[in-house]
Design a protein around this motif. Structure first.
Motif, mmCIF file in Angstrom:
data_model
loop_
_atom_site.group_PDB
_atom_site.id
_atom_site.type_symbol
_atom_site.label_atom_id
_atom_site.label_comp_id
_atom_site.label_asym_id
_atom_site.label_seq_id
_atom_site.Cartn_x
_atom_site.Cartn_y
_atom_site.Cartn_z
ATOM 1 N N ARG A 1 0.823 -1.211 0.000
ATOM 2 C CA ARG A 1 0.000 0.000 0.000
ATOM 3 C C ARG A 1 0.856 1.260 0.000
ATOM 4 O O ARG A 1 1.970 1.270 0.511
ATOM 5 N N LYS A 2 0.269 2.333 -0.517
ATOM 6 C CA LYS A 2 0.943 3.628 -0.476
ATOM 7 C C LYS A 2 0.736 4.309 0.873
ATOM 8 O O LYS A 2 1.505 5.200 1.242
ATOM 9 N N THR A 3 -0.316 3.915 1.587
ATOM 10 C CA THR A 3 -0.643 4.548 2.857
ATOM 11 C C THR A 3 -0.658 3.508 3.974
ATOM 12 O O THR A 3 -1.062 2.362 3.772
ATOM 13 N N LYS A 4 -0.239 3.928 5.146
ATOM 14 C CA LYS A 4 -0.174 3.030 6.306
ATOM 15 C C LYS A 4 -1.515 2.905 7.015
ATOM 16 O O LYS A 4 -1.784 1.901 7.676
ATOM 17 N N TYR A 5 -2.377 3.954 6.866
ATOM 18 C CA TYR A 5 -3.611 4.000 7.647
ATOM 19 C C TYR A 5 -4.839 4.187 6.763
ATOM 20 O O TYR A 5 -4.766 4.813 5.701
ATOM 21 N N ASP A 6 -5.955 3.661 7.251
ATOM 22 C CA ASP A 6 -7.286 3.978 6.734
ATOM 23 C C ASP A 6 -7.972 4.921 7.712
ATOM 24 O O ASP A 6 -7.950 4.677 8.930
ATOM 25 N N LEU A 7 -8.609 5.955 7.184
ATOM 26 C CA LEU A 7 -9.394 6.865 8.021
ATOM 27 C C LEU A 7 -10.806 6.280 8.136
ATOM 28 O O LEU A 7 -11.579 6.317 7.184
ATOM 29 N N ILE A 8 -11.137 5.715 9.289
ATOM 30 C CA ILE A 8 -12.387 4.962 9.421
ATOM 31 C C ILE A 8 -13.477 5.687 10.194
ATOM 32 O O ILE A 8 -14.626 5.217 10.243
ATOM 33 N N GLY A 9 -13.160 6.826 10.801
ATOM 34 C CA GLY A 9 -14.199 7.520 11.549
ATOM 35 C C GLY A 9 -13.745 8.889 11.992
ATOM 36 O O GLY A 9 -12.560 9.247 11.872
ATOM 37 N N ALA A 10 -14.709 9.663 12.496
ATOM 38 C CA ALA A 10 -14.399 11.018 12.936
ATOM 39 C C ALA A 10 -15.398 11.461 13.991
ATOM 40 O O ALA A 10 -16.518 10.941 14.071
ATOM 41 N N TYR A 11 -14.966 12.419 14.802
ATOM 42 C CA TYR A 11 -15.851 13.012 15.796
ATOM 43 C C TYR A 11 -16.489 14.269 15.223
ATOM 44 O O TYR A 11 -15.804 15.156 14.722
ATOM 45 N N LYS A 12 -17.814 14.300 15.311
ATOM 46 C CA LYS A 12 -18.579 15.484 14.951
ATOM 47 C C LYS A 12 -19.121 16.029 16.261
ATOM 48 O O LYS A 12 -20.139 15.565 16.768
ATOM 49 N N GLY A 13 -18.405 16.975 16.842
ATOM 50 C CA GLY A 13 -18.691 17.363 18.213
ATOM 51 C C GLY A 13 -18.331 16.201 19.123
ATOM 52 O O GLY A 13 -17.227 15.674 19.087
ATOM 53 N N GLN A 14 -19.304 15.745 19.920
ATOM 54 C CA GLN A 14 -19.083 14.597 20.802
ATOM 55 C C GLN A 14 -19.497 13.277 20.151
ATOM 56 O O GLN A 14 -19.278 12.210 20.714
ATOM 57 N N LYS A 15 -20.124 13.344 18.983
ATOM 58 C CA LYS A 15 -20.640 12.146 18.331
ATOM 59 C C LYS A 15 -19.584 11.517 17.438
ATOM 60 O O LYS A 15 -19.048 12.172 16.545
ATOM 61 N N PHE A 16 -19.321 10.228 17.662
ATOM 62 C CA PHE A 16 -18.389 9.515 16.803
ATOM 63 C C PHE A 16 -19.153 8.852 15.661
ATOM 64 O O PHE A 16 -20.153 8.161 15.887
ATOM 65 N N ILE A 17 -18.684 9.040 14.443
ATOM 66 C CA ILE A 17 -19.319 8.491 13.246
ATOM 67 C C ILE A 17 -18.308 7.621 12.512
ATOM 68 O O ILE A 17 -17.225 8.077 12.154
ATOM 69 N N ASN A 18 -18.666 6.374 12.305
ATOM 70 C CA ASN A 18 -17.844 5.490 11.485
ATOM 71 C C ASN A 18 -18.149 5.785 10.016
ATOM 72 O O ASN A 18 -19.313 5.827 9.622
ATOM 73 N N ILE A 19 -17.116 5.978 9.195
ATOM 74 C CA ILE A 19 -17.348 6.316 7.785
ATOM 75 C C ILE A 19 -16.802 5.259 6.831
ATOM 76 O O ILE A 19 -16.829 5.451 5.616
ATOM 77 N N ASP A 20 -16.344 4.142 7.357
ATOM 78 C CA ASP A 20 -15.765 3.091 6.511
ATOM 79 C C ASP A 20 -16.865 2.424 5.695
ATOM 80 O O ASP A 20 -17.737 1.754 6.247
#
Length: 230
Positions: A60-79
């Motif tokens: 792979r060209k990248t070591k990590y997948d970005l699988i989620g993020a915090y929107k304020g206090q709410k965690f959202i999985n985006i995978d």
């Protein structure tokens, strides 16, 4: 399901295209893979805390997948690879209302000219085709799909109508990749054709399901059925 790989947090910087993002890890700007073709504009904003899954694949060209993020206090999985895995787990354990009788679960099966996420069978050998859509767009408890135009998604709905017309079971399940939401509705402002197709499918007997998830940085599982507003 649990994510059995190393998980770390980072700060989001920018997303130059659908599949790439730049994040800040220990003060270093790092390129990561974004496994979601949607826009996620209200989630992936500069400075947001994001969650990365370490892959460590030398090809792979990248070591990590970005699988989620915090929107304020709410965690959202985006995978976008997660919804089918979560739904498969739920189907096997009989957690989806209306589909518990289907004990045989097969992935990626073709009907006519279409490939659907699941083909289910019950003891009477009756078939049911199920398509899954991951939902990441939320505002004040309202969740919507899609967050970008999807001609492919519209075609899936029309093809499910054909499945139903041929005497088989058909449904679409919107998996909301977060907790604590109020309801689901098609995103007519983004893609009216998809919303119209969803309403047409419903009128033709296609089942429409929406479920939220219990979700954390290293786990996600199907939780509760969510009301739908068409």
């Amino acid at each position: 399901m649990f994510i059995n790989k190393k998980i770390i947090r980072a700060k989001f910087i920018r997303r130059p295209n659908r599949f790439q993002g730049y994040v800040l890890i220990d003060g270093n700007e790092t390129l990561v893979h974004v496994p979601n073709t949607g826009r996620c504009k209200e989630i992936l904003i500069p400075g947001a805390t994001v969650v990365l899954r370490e892959e460590n694949n030398p090809l792979r060209k990248t070591k990590y997948d970005l699988i989620g993020a915090y929107k304020g206090q709410k965690f959202i999985n985006i995978d976008s690879q997660i919804p089918n895995k979560v739904v498969e787990e739920a189907l096997i354990h009989g957690k989806i209302e209306g589909l518990k009788e289907y004990t045989m679960v097969e992935r990626e099966k073709t009907f006519g000219n279409s490939r659907f996420d699941f083909r289910l069978r019950n003891e009477a050998d009756e078939e049911y085709y199920l398509e899954v859509k991951g939902v990441t767009l939320e505002e004040n408890g309202e969740t919507r799909f899609p967050d970008a135009p999807t001609e492919r998604g519209r075609k899936h709905l029309l093809e499910l109508i054909e499945v139903k017309n041929q005497g088989k079971g058909a449904g679409v399940l919107f998996l909301i990749q977060m907790e604590d939401v109020s309801y689901f509705t098609p995103n007519d402002d983004m893609d009216k054709a998809f919303g119209d197709a969803l309403r047409l499918a419903y009128k033709n007997g296609v089942n429409i399901f929406a479920y939220d998830c219990s979700v954390g940085e290293d786990f996600i599982t199907l939780k509760d059925r969510v009301s739908i507003r068409l």
